[in-house]
Write an enzyme that holds these catalytic residues in place. Structure first.
Site, PDB file in Angstrom:
ATOM      1  N   GLU A 296     -16.614   7.777  -6.180  1.00 29.63           N
ATOM      2  CA  GLU A 296     -16.438   7.675  -4.735  1.00 29.63           C
ATOM      3  C   GLU A 296     -17.187   6.454  -4.219  1.00 29.63           C
ATOM      4  O   GLU A 296     -18.275   6.121  -4.694  1.00 29.63           O
ATOM      5  CB  GLU A 296     -16.998   8.954  -4.086  1.00 29.63           C
ATOM      6  CG  GLU A 296     -16.941   8.982  -2.569  1.00 29.63           C
ATOM      7  CD  GLU A 296     -17.691  10.171  -1.998  1.00 29.63           C
ATOM      8  OE1 GLU A 296     -17.247  10.709  -0.970  1.00 29.63           O
ATOM      9  OE2 GLU A 296     -18.730  10.564  -2.584  1.00 29.63           O
ATOM     10  N   LYS A 355      -9.515  12.535   0.851  1.00 28.71           N
ATOM     11  CA  LYS A 355     -10.455  13.652   0.830  1.00 28.71           C
ATOM     12  C   LYS A 355     -10.141  14.617   1.966  1.00 28.71           C
ATOM     13  O   LYS A 355      -9.976  14.217   3.121  1.00 28.71           O
ATOM     14  CB  LYS A 355     -11.882  13.110   0.958  1.00 28.71           C
ATOM     15  CG  LYS A 355     -12.991  14.140   0.783  1.00 28.71           C
ATOM     16  CD  LYS A 355     -14.340  13.431   0.834  1.00 28.71           C
ATOM     17  CE  LYS A 355     -15.502  14.388   0.623  1.00 28.71           C
ATOM     18  NZ  LYS A 355     -16.801  13.672   0.681  1.00 28.71           N
ATOM     19  N   CYS A 407     -16.544  14.549  -4.501  1.00 26.85           N
ATOM     20  CA  CYS A 407     -17.951  14.804  -4.167  1.00 26.85           C
ATOM     21  C   CYS A 407     -18.175  16.162  -3.499  1.00 26.85           C
ATOM     22  O   CYS A 407     -18.175  17.199  -4.147  1.00 26.85           O
ATOM     23  CB  CYS A 407     -18.478  13.663  -3.299  1.00 26.85           C
ATOM     24  SG  CYS A 407     -20.286  13.609  -3.176  1.00 26.85           S
TER      25      CYS A 407
END
Length: 538
Positions: A296, A355, A407
Site C-alpha cells: 500500500e 479499498k 491493510c
C-alpha cells in the site's frame, strides 16, 4: 496482700483493638482488590498478544475476569469491565498515538473500553445462570461484534482471535472464523475459573453440584478438544498448482525529506528493489516470479495523472518481466481512492481495486466541522476524504487469482471473506506501517493475516513499505519475513487453493448464532431478576 478482681469490661480493655480508622482503610483496600484485579487481568490479556507468543495467558486473564464479575451488580460490573478494557486496550493501542500524539490514542481507548464495560455488565448478569461460562463467553463475542461495526463502521482491533496465531485454538478459525475462535478462548478461560471455584468449594464444604462441576469441566475441555478435532481442516497442500510470488519491501526515507519528495522517494525505492531482484533473477540467483506484489502507498503519486510515476512503474514491471500489483493514491472524478493497480509489463495498468473499508481519522475525517472546531491541525492532516470502493478485488496474475485486502481491511471479517468467495486462490494484504515507526502495530497486523490464512485456507502475502513483510502458508506458518526499515524482497513458490473452509462457507452465521446465545442468556437473566423482585415484594 490484697487481690482485686478485674471486671469483664476492664478485661476487654486490656485486649488489642483495631481502631475505627484502620478498619475503614482495611475495608477500602478490600474493595479495591476487584478493581486492581480487573485492570491487571486486562493487562495480562494484552501480554498474550503479539509480538509475544504467550497466547495461553488469555486463559488466566479471563479466569480472573470471571472471578471479578461473577455475582456483581450491573453498576459495579460496568466499572470493573471498563477497568479491564483500559488495562487491555491502553497498551495494545499505544501505536495509534505515534504520529498524532497521545490525545487520539487516549480518546480511542476511552471509547472502545465502553464496549468492554457493557460486556462486563452482561457477563455479571448471566453469571448467576446455570452453565454461565457459555453465556458469558457469548456475551463477550457479542461485544466484539458491536465493536466491529460502530462507531464509524467499527474498529475490531483487539479481537481475542487475533492474539491466538501461535495457539492451540487456531484451527477453530477454519470452523467458524474469528467469532468461534474467540469464543473458544473466552469459554476456556471462564471454564478455568469455574473449575477452580468449585474445587475450592469442595475442599471447604465437601459439596458440589454434579451439574455445575460437569459444566465447568466441559467449558474447560471442549474448546481444546474442538481445536484438536479441527486440525484436519488446516492444510497447505496445493489444490490448483503453485505460483512463484515476489513480495517487495522498498523501505521509506527515515528523515530529511518533505512530504512530496518522500512520496517520490518511496516509489523510487520500490522500483529500485524490484530492479535489483530482476538482476538477481537474470543472474540465476533467484527463481523468476510469476507476479510481484508491492505494498500500500508504494506510489502515492497518481501514475494515471503523472507521466514520471507511470514511467518508473512501467520500467520496473518490464525489468522483472511479470505483472505487479502497485499500491497507489489515485484521483478520479474529483474523488481520492486508496487503490491497488494491476500493472502488466506489456500493457501497463489493466485492472484496479479500490479499498472499501477505509480508516476513520486517517483516510477520512468523520464529523469534520466539529473536529475542525476542536483542532484545526487534524483537518489540515486529512484535507480530503478518501472514497470507498464498492467491489471485491481479485486480480488475475499470470493465471493465479490474487485477492487484495488492503491493510486496515484485514481486521474485518467480511472484507477478507468476500475476496475468497469471489475466487481468490491466494490473499495479499498490502500495507503501509511506516507512520507507526517500530511499534507493535505491524506484529499485531501480521498475526491477523496468520489467522486469516487458516480461516480461509489460503496462502497470505503481506507486502509492507517498511516491514515486517511476510509470506504465510495456509496453515498459518510464516515461512519468510523481512526486518523493519530495510529494503528487501521475498520470493517463494506457494500453494494455490480453491476449496472453501466451513468458516468461508458459513460467513457471518456463527457470529449471529453466538449473538443470539448472548441475547438469550441476557433475557433469561433479566427475566429471573424481575421474577425474583416480584416474589420479594409479595
Amino acid at each position: 496482700m490484697t487481690v482485686t478482681a478485674t471486671s469483664v469490661g476492664e478485661s476487654d480493655q486490656l485486649e488489642p483493638r483495631i481502631a475505627p480508622g484502620a478498619r475503614t482503610w482495611a475495608r477500602r483496600l478490600v474493595r479495591l482488590v476487584p478493581a486492581a484485579a480487573a485492570a491487571l487481568s486486562g493487562l495480562l490479556l494484552y501480554v498474550s498478544f503479539p509480538p509475544r507468543t504467550l497466547w495461553w495467558l488469555a486463559l488466566p486473564a479471563f479466569a480472573v475476569l470471571g472471578w471479578v464479575l461473577r455475582g456483581r451488580g450491573w453498576k459495579a460490573a460496568l466499572g470493573l469491565g471498563y477497568l479491564f478494557g483500559l488495562g487491555f486496550l491502553l497498551p495494545l493501542l499505544v501505536w495509534t498515538g505515534v504520529e498524532v500524539g497521545p490525545g487520539p490514542w487516549l480518546a480511542l481507548v476511552a471509547i472502545e473500553a465502553l464496549f468492554v464495560a457493557g460486556v462486563g455488565a452482561g457477563i455479571a448478569a448471566v453469571s448467576k445462570l446455570p452453565g454461565w461460562p457459555v453465556w458469558a463467553a457469548a456475551v463477550w463475542i457479542a461485544g466484539e461484534a458491536a465493536r466491529a461495526r460502530a462507531p464509524f463502521n467499527g474498529f475490531p482491533w483487539g479481537k481475542i482471535a487475533f492474539g491466538q496465531a501461535d495457539g492451540v485454538f487456531l484451527p477453530l478459525a477454519a470452523v467458524g472464523g474469528t467469532p468461534v475462535l474467540g469464543f473458544a478462548v473466552v469459554l476456556c478461560g471462564f471454564g478455568l475459573y469455574e473449575v477452580v471455584r468449585l474445587a475450592v468449594r469442595w475442599r471447604r464444604t465437601g459439596e458440589v453440584r454434579r451439574a455445575a462441576a460437569a459444566m465447568g469441566v466441559l467449558s474447560l475441555a471442549v474448546p481444546v478438544v474442538g481445536a484438536v478435532a479441527a486440525r484436519p481442516l488446516v492444510s497447505d497442500t496445493a489444490e490448483d498448482g503453485h505460483a512463484t510470488v515476489a513480495v517487495i519491501q522498498g523501505n521509506v526515507p527515515r528523515a530529511g525529506l518533505d512530504f512530496n519528495s518522500q512520496r517520490r522517494a518511496v516509489l523510487d525505492y520500490h522500483a529500485r528493489e524490484t530492479e535489483r531482484l530482476a538482476a538477481e533473477v537474470e543472474a540465476g540467483k533467484v527463481a523468476r516470479p510469476d507476479f510481484v506484489l508491492w505494498p500500500e502507498n508504494s506510489s502515492d503519486i497518481d501514475p494515471f495523472a503523472n507521466p514520471d510515476a507511470r514511467t518508473v512503474i512501467d520500467t520496473a514491471a518490464k525489468s522483472i518481466g511479470a505483472p505487479i500489483s502497485v499500491g497507489g493514491v489515485v484521483e478520479r472524478d474529483g474523488k481520492l481512492y486508496n487503490e491497488q493497480i494491476l500493472w502488466d509489463p506489456a500493457k501497463g495498468p489493466v485492472d484496479t481495486y479500490d479499498k472499501r473499508q477505509i480508516q476513520p481519522f486517517g483516510e477520512y475525517l468523520p464529523l469534520r466541522s466539529l473536529i475542525g472546531a476542536i483542532n484545526e491541525n487534524w483537518t489540515a492532516m486529512v484535507r480530503q476524504d478518501f472514497s470507498r470502493g464498492t467491489k471485491p478485488g481479485v486480480f488475475t496474475m499470470d493465471g493465479a487469482k490474487v485477492g487484495l485486502v488492503t491493510c486496515y481491511e484485514a481486521a474485518f471479517d467480511w472484507t477478507v471473506r468476500s475476496e475468497v468467495t469471489d475466487g481468490a486462490q491466494l490473499i495479499s494484504v498490502p500495507s503501509n506501517n511506516a507512520t507507526f515507526d517500530r511499534s507493535e502495530m505491524t506484529y499485531q497486523q501480521l498475526a491477523m493475516s496468520r489467522v486469516r490464512a487458516v480461516e480461509h485456507s489460503r496462502t497470505v502475502t503481506v507486502p509492507v513499505t517498511s516491514g515486517v513483510s511476510a509470506i504465510i502458508m495456509p496453515d498459518g506458518r510464516i515461512t519468510q519475513k523481512t526486518g523493519m526499515f530495510v529494503a528487501d524482497s521475498l520470493v517463494q513458490k506457494v500453494p494455490l487453493r480453491s476449496s472453501q473452509t466451513p468458516a468461508t462457507r458459513l460467513g457471518i452465521l456463527p457470529e449471529i448464532a453466538l449473538v443470539l446465545v448472548a441475547a438469550g442468556g441476557l433475557g433469561w437473566a433479566v427475566g429471573a431478576g424481575l421474577r425474583g423482585r416480584r416474589d420479594g415484594d409479595a
